[in-house]
Motif scaffolding. Structure first.
Motif, PDB file in Angstrom:
ATOM      1  N   LEU A 214       0.829  -1.203   0.000  1.00  0.00           N
ATOM      2  CA  LEU A 214       0.000   0.000   0.000  1.00  0.00           C
ATOM      3  C   LEU A 214       0.866   1.256   0.000  1.00  0.00           C
ATOM      4  CD1 LEU A 214      -2.927   1.099   0.226  1.00  0.00           C
ATOM      5  CD2 LEU A 214      -2.637   1.062   2.706  1.00  0.00           C
ATOM      6  N   ALA A 215       1.938   1.218   0.753  1.00  0.00           N
ATOM      7  CA  ALA A 215       2.830   2.377   0.809  1.00  0.00           C
ATOM      8  C   ALA A 215       3.481   2.631  -0.540  1.00  0.00           C
ATOM      9  CB  ALA A 215       3.898   2.160   1.879  1.00  0.00           C
ATOM     10  N   GLY A 216       3.792   1.553  -1.251  1.00  0.00           N
ATOM     11  CA  GLY A 216       4.266   1.672  -2.621  1.00  0.00           C
ATOM     12  C   GLY A 216       5.690   2.175  -2.757  1.00  0.00           C
ATOM     13  N   PRO A 217       6.069   2.557  -3.987  1.00  0.00           N
ATOM     14  CA  PRO A 217       7.460   2.923  -4.264  1.00  0.00           C
ATOM     15  C   PRO A 217       7.886   4.242  -3.636  1.00  0.00           C
ATOM     16  CG  PRO A 217       6.089   3.271  -6.203  1.00  0.00           C
ATOM     17  CD  PRO A 217       5.230   2.572  -5.195  1.00  0.00           C
ATOM     18  N   GLY A 218       6.937   5.014  -3.101  1.00  0.00           N
ATOM     19  CA  GLY A 218       7.306   6.269  -2.458  1.00  0.00           C
ATOM     20  C   GLY A 218       8.068   6.079  -1.161  1.00  0.00           C
ATOM     21  N   ILE A 219       7.972   4.880  -0.592  1.00  0.00           N
ATOM     22  CA  ILE A 219       8.691   4.597   0.638  1.00  0.00           C
ATOM     23  C   ILE A 219      10.159   4.324   0.316  1.00  0.00           C
ATOM     24  CG2 ILE A 219       8.925   3.026   2.586  1.00  0.00           C
ATOM     25  CD1 ILE A 219       6.542   4.938   2.731  1.00  0.00           C
ATOM     26  N   GLU A 220      11.019   5.128   0.894  1.00  0.00           N
ATOM     27  CA  GLU A 220      12.443   5.016   0.601  1.00  0.00           C
ATOM     28  C   GLU A 220      13.112   3.910   1.410  1.00  0.00           C
ATOM     29  OE1 GLU A 220      13.791   8.905   1.531  1.00  0.00           O
ATOM     30  OE2 GLU A 220      12.422   9.853   0.100  1.00  0.00           O
ATOM     31  N   LEU A 221      12.590   3.684   2.617  1.00  0.00           N
ATOM     32  CA  LEU A 221      13.282   2.742   3.489  1.00  0.00           C
ATOM     33  C   LEU A 221      12.348   2.243   4.584  1.00  0.00           C
ATOM     34  CD1 LEU A 221      16.107   1.507   4.207  1.00  0.00           C
ATOM     35  CD2 LEU A 221      16.397   3.442   5.766  1.00  0.00           C
ATOM     36  N   PRO A 222      12.115   0.926   4.660  1.00  0.00           N
ATOM     37  CA  PRO A 222      11.482   0.378   5.858  1.00  0.00           C
ATOM     38  C   PRO A 222      12.549   0.156   6.919  1.00  0.00           C
ATOM     39  CG  PRO A 222      11.733  -1.342   4.201  1.00  0.00           C
ATOM     40  CD  PRO A 222      12.316  -0.085   3.619  1.00  0.00           C
ATOM     41  N   VAL A 223      12.239   0.585   8.148  1.00  0.00           N
ATOM     42  CA  VAL A 223      13.200   0.492   9.255  1.00  0.00           C
ATOM     43  C   VAL A 223      12.591  -0.384  10.345  1.00  0.00           C
ATOM     44  CG1 VAL A 223      14.522   1.767  10.981  1.00  0.00           C
ATOM     45  CG2 VAL A 223      14.077   2.798   8.734  1.00  0.00           C
ATOM     46  N   VAL A 224      13.228  -1.493  10.624  1.00  0.00           N
ATOM     47  CA  VAL A 224      12.758  -2.409  11.658  1.00  0.00           C
ATOM     48  C   VAL A 224      13.118  -1.846  13.027  1.00  0.00           C
ATOM     49  CG1 VAL A 224      13.024  -4.721  12.642  1.00  0.00           C
ATOM     50  CG2 VAL A 224      12.961  -4.418  10.135  1.00  0.00           C
ATOM     51  N   GLU A 225      12.154  -1.878  13.934  1.00  0.00           N
ATOM     52  CA  GLU A 225      12.452  -1.559  15.331  1.00  0.00           C
ATOM     53  C   GLU A 225      11.839  -2.629  16.213  1.00  0.00           C
ATOM     54  OE1 GLU A 225      12.604   2.018  18.586  1.00  0.00           O
ATOM     55  OE2 GLU A 225      11.138   2.198  16.969  1.00  0.00           O
ATOM     56  N   VAL A 226      12.685  -3.283  16.981  1.00  0.00           N
ATOM     57  CA  VAL A 226      12.263  -4.335  17.903  1.00  0.00           C
ATOM     58  C   VAL A 226      12.721  -3.920  19.290  1.00  0.00           C
ATOM     59  CG1 VAL A 226      12.385  -6.767  18.488  1.00  0.00           C
ATOM     60  CG2 VAL A 226      12.555  -6.068  16.092  1.00  0.00           C
ATOM     61  N   VAL A 227      11.787  -3.806  20.204  1.00  0.00           N
ATOM     62  CA  VAL A 227      12.131  -3.408  21.566  1.00  0.00           C
ATOM     63  C   VAL A 227      11.844  -4.567  22.502  1.00  0.00           C
ATOM     64  CG1 VAL A 227      11.677  -1.803  23.442  1.00  0.00           C
ATOM     65  CG2 VAL A 227      11.660  -0.991  21.078  1.00  0.00           C
ATOM     66  N   ALA A 228      12.858  -4.995  23.223  1.00  0.00           N
ATOM     67  CA  ALA A 228      12.701  -6.083  24.191  1.00  0.00           C
ATOM     68  C   ALA A 228      13.240  -5.624  25.537  1.00  0.00           C
ATOM     69  CB  ALA A 228      13.432  -7.333  23.729  1.00  0.00           C
ATOM     70  N   HIS A 229      12.488  -5.847  26.569  1.00  0.00           N
ATOM     71  CA  HIS A 229      12.898  -5.459  27.909  1.00  0.00           C
ATOM     72  C   HIS A 229      13.133  -6.660  28.821  1.00  0.00           C
ATOM     73  CE1 HIS A 229      12.087  -1.237  27.105  1.00  0.00           C
ATOM     74  NE2 HIS A 229      10.915  -1.567  26.623  1.00  0.00           N
ATOM     75  N   HIS A 230      12.567  -7.800  28.457  1.00  0.00           N
ATOM     76  CA  HIS A 230      12.586  -8.944  29.365  1.00  0.00           C
ATOM     77  C   HIS A 230      13.228 -10.188  28.748  1.00  0.00           C
ATOM     78  CE1 HIS A 230       9.926  -6.445  31.705  1.00  0.00           C
ATOM     79  NE2 HIS A 230       9.060  -6.415  30.728  1.00  0.00           N
ATOM     80  N   SER A 231      13.806 -10.045  27.569  1.00  0.00           N
ATOM     81  CA  SER A 231      14.385 -11.217  26.919  1.00  0.00           C
ATOM     82  C   SER A 231      15.515 -10.774  25.998  1.00  0.00           C
ATOM     83  CB  SER A 231      13.310 -11.958  26.106  1.00  0.00           C
ATOM     84  OG  SER A 231      12.776 -11.111  25.086  1.00  0.00           O
TER      85      SER A 231
END
Length: 250
Positions: A214-231
């Motif tokens: 849906l975001a299409g080619p206009g998106i320059e970069l997907p950035v993964v963010e994973v936050v873990a506090h207990h593992s």
């Protein structure tokens, strides 16, 4: 290992492993998972050391988090220029600071002013949301709607898909409406068990293929963010990396 398409990782995901002695090894490990880009959250403390570590790991920093509300804009732009960062994103503001229209107007003015300075140096200014921009109403509408209506088009949006849903947004409605103002996405597929906030809107984390399409080619970069506090965060990072590589290279 590299991917055919760019895939970023917000370094806050592995913040516990980023010390002066651990930075190089941490970045190399991320590159080994197939990430091509790293999004730093601190470019002011030691830009020279950060730049060297990124180059040694073969990672590019096209974007970074640095608040134009908390830091001097010229300091941010100097560091971004030294690191070759093209987009500097304000990642968080005090929710109370945008509880009314006057507060939202002050934030918009700060971002617009920073964008004017940044544009002259070939750098963009952006804004990254959390949940409260959608949950807090200003004049009867989400503060995010008021803010985006006041921002200069030069200010780009990094839409955090998970946090938007937590705040009550329907990202499948939001993305088409914002259009090419959204240039970057914060994404996550698998989150830490037991460490999730209730999603009040549409939970798109299990539908990331639809989001990217849906975001299409206009998106320059997907950035993964994973936050873990207990593992241990690394297995989550590795599985998210594999998942999103499959999507961006499909």
């Amino acid at each position: 290992m590299t991917t055919g398409q760019p895939l970023g990782i917000q370094l806050y995901s592995v913040r516990d492993d980023i010390g002066p002695a651990d930075l190089g090894g941490t970045l190399a490990r991320l590159a080994g998972f197939g990430f091509t880009h790293a999004e730093p959250y601190d470019i002011l403390t030691d830009p020279d050391g950060l730049g060297t570590a990124l180059r040694n790991a073969g990672l590019h920093a096209a974007t970074a988090h640095a608040s134009v509300v908390r830091h001097a804009v010229t300091d941010i732009l100097d560091a971004a220029e030294a690191l070759g960062i093209g987009t500097v994103i304000t990642p968080y503001v005090d929710p109370g600071s945008i509880a009314d229209r006057a507060g939202v107007e002050r934030l918009a003015a700060a971002l617009n002013s920073a964008a004017e300075l940044a544009t002259a140096r070939g750098i963009r200014i952006g804004y990254h949301n959390h949940d409260f921009e959608f949950a807090q109403l200003v004049d009867g509408v989400p503060a995010y709607e008021v803010l985006t209506g006041l921002l200069d088009p030069a200010v780009v949006l990094e839409l955090d898909i998970y946090w938007a849903g937590v705040g009550g947004a329907d990202v499948f409605e939001l993305l088409p409406r914002l259009g090419d103002r959204v240039r970057l996405l914060h994404v996550v597929h698998e989150r830490e068990p037991g460490n999730d906030r209730p999603v009040l809107g549409v939970d798109a984390t299990g539908r990331m293929g639809e989001v990217l399409a849906l975001a299409g080619p206009g998106i320059e970069l997907p950035v993964v963010e994973v936050v873990a506090h207990h593992s241990d965060v690394w297995p989550l990072v590795e599985r998210n990396a594999a998942y999103f590589q499959g999507l961006v290279n499909a």
